[in-house]
Design an enzyme around this catalytic site. Sequence first.
Site, mmCIF file in Angstrom:
data_model
loop_
_atom_site.group_PDB
_atom_site.id
_atom_site.type_symbol
_atom_site.label_atom_id
_atom_site.label_comp_id
_atom_site.label_asym_id
_atom_site.label_seq_id
_atom_site.Cartn_x
_atom_site.Cartn_y
_atom_site.Cartn_z
ATOM 1 N N HIS A 1 -3.884 3.317 -3.341
ATOM 2 C CA HIS A 1 -3.991 2.843 -1.992
ATOM 3 C C HIS A 1 -3.353 1.515 -1.714
ATOM 4 O O HIS A 1 -2.533 1.284 -0.899
ATOM 5 C CB HIS A 1 -5.600 2.903 -1.576
ATOM 6 C CG HIS A 1 -5.765 2.168 -0.154
ATOM 7 N ND1 HIS A 1 -5.563 2.966 0.732
ATOM 8 C CD2 HIS A 1 -5.942 0.916 0.111
ATOM 9 C CE1 HIS A 1 -5.915 1.936 1.920
ATOM 10 N NE2 HIS A 1 -6.200 0.685 1.324
ATOM 11 N N HIS B 1 0.749 -1.064 -0.016
ATOM 12 C CA HIS B 1 0.091 -0.027 0.023
ATOM 13 C C HIS B 1 0.722 1.193 0.010
ATOM 14 O O HIS B 1 1.135 1.662 0.980
ATOM 15 C CB HIS B 1 -0.789 0.098 1.137
ATOM 16 C CG HIS B 1 -1.741 -1.029 1.319
ATOM 17 N ND1 HIS B 1 -1.466 -2.547 1.563
ATOM 18 C CD2 HIS B 1 -3.228 -1.340 1.094
ATOM 19 C CE1 HIS B 1 -2.431 -3.246 1.779
ATOM 20 N NE2 HIS B 1 -3.462 -2.453 1.328
ATOM 21 N N HIS C 1 -30.044 -14.219 23.455
ATOM 22 C CA HIS C 1 -28.981 -14.352 24.424
ATOM 23 C C HIS C 1 -28.552 -15.629 25.015
ATOM 24 O O HIS C 1 -27.812 -16.073 25.806
ATOM 25 C CB HIS C 1 -29.827 -13.690 25.712
ATOM 26 C CG HIS C 1 -29.874 -12.075 25.711
ATOM 27 N ND1 HIS C 1 -30.593 -11.367 24.523
ATOM 28 C CD2 HIS C 1 -29.465 -11.234 26.440
ATOM 29 C CE1 HIS C 1 -30.476 -10.223 24.755
ATOM 30 N NE2 HIS C 1 -29.768 -10.003 25.858
ATOM 31 N N GLU D 1 -18.180 -3.736 23.920
ATOM 32 C CA GLU D 1 -17.514 -5.194 24.134
ATOM 33 C C GLU D 1 -16.248 -4.853 23.309
ATOM 34 O O GLU D 1 -15.102 -5.523 23.612
ATOM 35 C CB GLU D 1 -18.251 -6.530 23.577
ATOM 36 C CG GLU D 1 -19.407 -6.593 24.562
ATOM 37 C CD GLU D 1 -20.792 -5.927 23.955
ATOM 38 O OE1 GLU D 1 -21.655 -6.052 24.938
ATOM 39 O OE2 GLU D 1 -20.735 -5.045 23.228
#
Length: 660
Positions: free
Chosen positions: A261, A27, A471, A409
């Site tokens: 890129h 890159h 859950h 999280e």
Amino acid sequence: MYKNLEGLTKTIRILSADQIEKANSGHPGTPLGVAPLVAELFANQINVNPNNPSFFNRDRFVLSCGHASSMLYSILHLCGYKVSKEDLSNFRQLHSKTPGHPEIGVTAGVDCSTGPLGQGIANAVGFAVAEKILSNKFNKGDLKVVDHYTYALCGDGCMMEGIENEAASLAGTWELGKLILFYDSNRITIEGSTDLAFTEDVAKRHEALGWQVIKVGSVDNIDKIRKAIKKAKANEKQPSLIIVESHIGFGSSKVDSASSHGAPLGAEALQGLKDNLGWTLPPFEVPEDVKDLAKIMKRKGKKLEAQYNDMLKAYEAKYPQEYKEFLSWVHNDGKQVAINDPELFNVNPNSIATRNHCGEILAKLDKDMPNIAIGSADLGGSNCTVIKGKEYFSAQNPTGLEFHYGVREHAMGAICNGMALHGGLVPMCATFFVFSDYMKYSIRMSAMMKLPVTYIFSHDSIGVGEDGPTHQPVEQLVSIRSIPGLDVYRPCDGVETAAAFVHAMQANGPTAIITTRQKLLVHNKSTKEGALKGGYILIDSEKKVPDVILMASGSEVGPCVQAVDILKESGIDARVVSMPSMEVFDKQSKEYQEQVLPKACRARLVVEAATAKEWGKYVGLDGDYICMQDFGTSAPFSKLFDYYGFTAQNVAEKAKALVK
């Protein structure tokens, strides 16, 4: 002050482009664009020691946009780190010191493995948190044993990832004033202009999150960059975001284009770049007037570390007790003391959930390891990871070691990785097991970097009950067991839970400990020695080769134990094998594995309230499973275990069918 920044910038650009061209992979866009900033940062701002890349009080640098690795390798080479000309020429090759994205332990001077965009920013937050805690605890006036900055560099892609916002929100809330993040706004991604999908005001967003935002404008304005860094260092209350604007692929015919890129410039465009910059040297050669940087950086680094060591001696003389404690934290001496505590395996004998065992064991560990840094994604009470008497970390209480991560999280896991990389703390984090998917990449990076992070996941199965299938983790167990280098423990009782933590404190990498919400049956058969081997005979058969082997982990060990007597009534001799950790069991000798699971017994039954995919290597072609086939359903947990067949009676019936 290093003055030949123009020559250094030019050299970084060419070395980066040459690496990519030779590898025919990489890159080049970002290295060509943001090289002036990197030249100034390393030559004049950052405090490091190339002679000793692990010098504890160094400034940390995190390249969050890890695809720009050729730029990092170039500046490390020029600063005198052990990154040779040959290493640069082997960019992205097998077993080279210059892999496609930066990796700790592979390249001298790399502080963090990066590549997944946004992760590096959250890691940098973890570095800054560790620095803040340790400096506030141990520093005394002018005797500062922990005093450094965390610098990070990111691009547009990092700013798009959700983890960046999670981590930035916490950094602002925690007032991490020694975190300095450079945002290279070149407005180009792989698919084209950022306007295609990214039009938000990044500066205003970070201001709203509590950051000091400094706009530099062109990356070529070095004077403004210096003033911005000075302003960032002067603000002890806020993390700083320094925004620079660059031209991706600068100097080449592909400037400001998406094509620069992620692909080599090509021979013609590379030669055009060299012509534009007036470069005539062969590939990987460094101009004479830039070679002096390595000598300067090594000399400066040697002096920096010598001054630090002198200061440490003064600190030891004046504060001997604090000095001893500081070294104990840095070297994690408390781990060995904690795991040898005779009280650790003196566990609650009553019928309680393993999450409750977890909480009791953590309290014992914390007495010997006060540098445990533990937190939860807004579920501390439910995970049982709140240690009584342990203070919470905050902007107002910077020495607290219990953490409120909020419902974040992904950032939580990556911040723990940063803490582990920094050193001095023992990071642990927790949430419900079903939400481990939200932090999967952070866990993966823990394993890749071999970081001793402990992940605690409670509410491990359909035992969650009434909350229902959204859950109830079903496929998470097989998913997390599939991560190379991660040891997973799903204990069946307090002894196995204690063993899980002992393993985590000794492991050369991360450990996940999976605990139940519901109370478990007490069988008083588990052993420390067996649990530390990952799998062992919990109830042995009377025959040398049993009629059937019942294998389980966690809560499902209970019905297997109960099934033994039912089977005995039918004249069937059963062995129960508890398998709290497949990964650890697989590391045992072949002789031990044969002793536990003799090949002569082909009638084998697995009982686990999760998908069965990981168990095939133990079950064989003739075995059977009592496992989950769907996502569960909403009902009280006891009714769910009956409904899905996780009962002693069903275990016995399945085992009988196998024997017949």
